[in-house]
Design an enzyme around this catalytic site. Structure first.
Site, PDB file in Angstrom:
ATOM      1  N   LEU A  16       0.813  -1.213   0.000  1.00  0.00           N
ATOM      2  CA  LEU A  16       0.000   0.000   0.000  1.00  0.00           C
ATOM      3  C   LEU A  16       0.847   1.263   0.000  1.00  0.00           C
ATOM      4  O   LEU A  16       0.561   2.220  -0.721  1.00  0.00           O
ATOM      5  CB  LEU A  16      -0.925   0.006   1.228  1.00  0.00           C
ATOM      6  CG  LEU A  16      -2.207  -0.802   1.142  1.00  0.00           C
ATOM      7  CD1 LEU A  16      -2.869  -0.856   2.509  1.00  0.00           C
ATOM      8  CD2 LEU A  16      -3.153  -0.198   0.118  1.00  0.00           C
ATOM      9  N   ASP A  35      10.994   3.743   4.725  1.00  0.00           N
ATOM     10  CA  ASP A  35      10.862   2.330   5.072  1.00  0.00           C
ATOM     11  C   ASP A  35      11.971   1.992   6.056  1.00  0.00           C
ATOM     12  O   ASP A  35      13.032   2.627   6.048  1.00  0.00           O
ATOM     13  CB  ASP A  35      10.954   1.436   3.836  1.00  0.00           C
ATOM     14  CG  ASP A  35      10.233   0.107   4.041  1.00  0.00           C
ATOM     15  OD1 ASP A  35       9.004   0.074   3.867  1.00  0.00           O
ATOM     16  OD2 ASP A  35      10.888  -0.884   4.396  1.00  0.00           O
ATOM     17  N   ASP A  70      13.072   3.821  11.524  1.00  0.00           N
ATOM     18  CA  ASP A  70      11.992   3.171  12.278  1.00  0.00           C
ATOM     19  C   ASP A  70      11.019   4.243  12.762  1.00  0.00           C
ATOM     20  O   ASP A  70      11.366   5.072  13.605  1.00  0.00           O
ATOM     21  CB  ASP A  70      12.617   2.417  13.458  1.00  0.00           C
ATOM     22  CG  ASP A  70      11.608   1.741  14.358  1.00  0.00           C
ATOM     23  OD1 ASP A  70      10.388   1.828  14.077  1.00  0.00           O
ATOM     24  OD2 ASP A  70      12.026   1.126  15.356  1.00  0.00           O
ATOM     25  N   ASN A  97       1.493   4.538   7.141  1.00  0.00           N
ATOM     26  CA  ASN A  97       1.115   3.238   6.589  1.00  0.00           C
ATOM     27  C   ASN A  97       1.892   2.080   7.206  1.00  0.00           C
ATOM     28  O   ASN A  97       1.423   0.947   7.188  1.00  0.00           O
ATOM     29  CB  ASN A  97       1.342   3.266   5.066  1.00  0.00           C
ATOM     30  CG  ASN A  97       1.253   1.907   4.437  1.00  0.00           C
ATOM     31  OD1 ASN A  97       0.171   1.360   4.233  1.00  0.00           O
ATOM     32  ND2 ASN A  97       2.408   1.317   4.131  1.00  0.00           N
ATOM     33  N   TYR A 169      -3.287  -6.638  16.823  1.00  0.00           N
ATOM     34  CA  TYR A 169      -3.520  -5.774  15.659  1.00  0.00           C
ATOM     35  C   TYR A 169      -4.816  -4.977  15.824  1.00  0.00           C
ATOM     36  O   TYR A 169      -4.849  -3.768  15.559  1.00  0.00           O
ATOM     37  CB  TYR A 169      -3.575  -6.656  14.416  1.00  0.00           C
ATOM     38  CG  TYR A 169      -3.837  -5.953  13.118  1.00  0.00           C
ATOM     39  CD1 TYR A 169      -2.851  -5.181  12.501  1.00  0.00           C
ATOM     40  CD2 TYR A 169      -5.060  -6.098  12.469  1.00  0.00           C
ATOM     41  CE1 TYR A 169      -3.089  -4.557  11.281  1.00  0.00           C
ATOM     42  CE2 TYR A 169      -5.297  -5.476  11.244  1.00  0.00           C
ATOM     43  CZ  TYR A 169      -4.315  -4.708  10.658  1.00  0.00           C
ATOM     44  OH  TYR A 169      -4.555  -4.093   9.453  1.00  0.00           O
ATOM     45  N   LYS A 173      -5.066  -0.895  15.960  1.00  0.00           N
ATOM     46  CA  LYS A 173      -5.868  -0.140  15.005  1.00  0.00           C
ATOM     47  C   LYS A 173      -6.965   0.670  15.703  1.00  0.00           C
ATOM     48  O   LYS A 173      -7.327   1.759  15.246  1.00  0.00           O
ATOM     49  CB  LYS A 173      -6.467  -1.082  13.965  1.00  0.00           C
ATOM     50  CG  LYS A 173      -5.425  -1.692  13.030  1.00  0.00           C
ATOM     51  CD  LYS A 173      -4.585  -0.632  12.329  1.00  0.00           C
ATOM     52  CE  LYS A 173      -3.705  -1.209  11.249  1.00  0.00           C
ATOM     53  NZ  LYS A 173      -2.833  -0.170  10.620  1.00  0.00           N
ATOM     54  N   THR A 203      -1.596  -7.345   0.759  1.00  0.00           N
ATOM     55  CA  THR A 203      -0.248  -6.898   1.084  1.00  0.00           C
ATOM     56  C   THR A 203       0.532  -8.073   1.661  1.00  0.00           C
ATOM     57  O   THR A 203       0.007  -9.173   1.800  1.00  0.00           O
ATOM     58  CB  THR A 203      -0.271  -5.757   2.128  1.00  0.00           C
ATOM     59  OG1 THR A 203      -0.675  -6.285   3.401  1.00  0.00           O
ATOM     60  CG2 THR A 203      -1.232  -4.640   1.709  1.00  0.00           C
TER      61      THR A 203
END
Length: 303
Positions: A16, A35, A70, A97, A169, A173, A203
């Protein structure tokens, strides 16, 4: 739409993040491609994957630079914001992201599984938002004018529906969603918008495991879960056209965008006397007898 604007996309070497960075570059933004770039042997950083996306943007006439770091590290995230400002002279768009999965059932999950996922997703969003918002606030106070700021957070329907193998997770979120809503209310007076996308896309986080069959690429026909289906919404929310949109959640996948309404109160139960076990039982049990426990929230969301 974004000529002259400066954007950061985290976790942008693949998936993404990559297509979002390419879309922002296509729309004219100068892009910092972030990244973590950790070497497989743990001996240092490698920006080659992020640099490959930079070259893709440059090949279409855009401007971009790679940043290896990071996002959940306080100093790295501050350097990321400074990279945009020092390289391109400003910062206008931050797309958070970066993330990864460590799936396990709650009775098997380790402390590290929980801490690592919450750290990268939730703290990673916090750190970059912290330094970007400081920059925008200072700019607004200096000029006395609204600044051009766009925060786009990446959440998931897992925070609404849960997923049995992803309690870490789902928690991360949920935190991202609540934090972004709070930030939206804090920054709107400076001209900054903050919104949350909930993408359904294929992904590296879902190309194996129990969800792989759902996200599998079709042999022919339209690919509902292609990451490219998500990128146009990110470009739109980053643009001047979305100046009046803030504090919104949007599910995006395939050929559909769904605006998620704020949670609404359901059925209310009242009593004339202080609650007792018997009165609670008398009112709630008949109501819930008609309902089934949620067993597969993600499949429910897809239906």
């Amino acid at each position: 739409m974004l000529d002259g604007k400066v954007a950061i996309v985290t976790g942008a070497a693949n998936g993404l993040g990559r297509v979002e960075a390419l879309e922002l570059g296509r729309l004219g933004a100068r892009v910092v491609v972030n990244d973590i770039g950790a070497k497989a042997d743990g001996t240092g950083r490698d920006d080659s994957a992020a640099q490959a996306v930079v070259e893709e943007i440059k090949a279409t006439g855009g401007e971009a630079v790679a940043h290896t770091g990071d996002v959940a590290d306080w100093d790295d995230s501050q350097r990321l914001i400074r990279t945009a400002i020092d390289t391109f002279g400003d910062l206008n768009i931050l797309v958070n992201n970066a993330g990864f999965l460590r799936d396990a059932m709650i009775f098997k999950m380790t402390e590290k599984d929980f801490d690592d996922v919450v750290r990268v997703h939730l703290k990673g969003h916090f750190c970059t938002m912290r330094f970007a918002s400081e920059y925008w606030r200072n700019r607004g106070k200096e000029t006395g004018e609204p600044v051009y700021g766009r925060l786009i957070s990446t959440s998931s329907e897992a925070f609404l529906m849960g997923n049995p193998g992803q309690p870490n997770y789902a928690a991360a979120k949920a935190g991202i969603t609540s934090m972004t809503l709070a930030v939206a209310q804090s920054l709107i007076k400076y001209g900054v918008t903050a919104n949350i996308i909930l993408p359904r896309a294929r992904t590296r986080m879902n190309d194996s495991g129990p969800l792989a069959a759902i996200f599998k690429k079709p042999e022919d026909g339209f690919d509902n879960f292609a990451p490219e289906n998500v990128a146009p919404l990110v470009g739109y929310l980053a643009s001047p056209a979305a100046a009046n949109i803030s504090g919104q959640l949007m599910v995006v996948w395939g050929k559909q965008i769904t605006v998620v309404n704020a949670p609404a109160f359901g059925t209310s139960f009242d009593t004339d006397q202080p609650w007792s076990f018997d009165s609670v039982n008398e009112l709630l049990s008949p109501h819930f007898e008609k309902l089934e426990p949620i067993k597969d929230g993600f499949s429910l969301a897809l239906s």
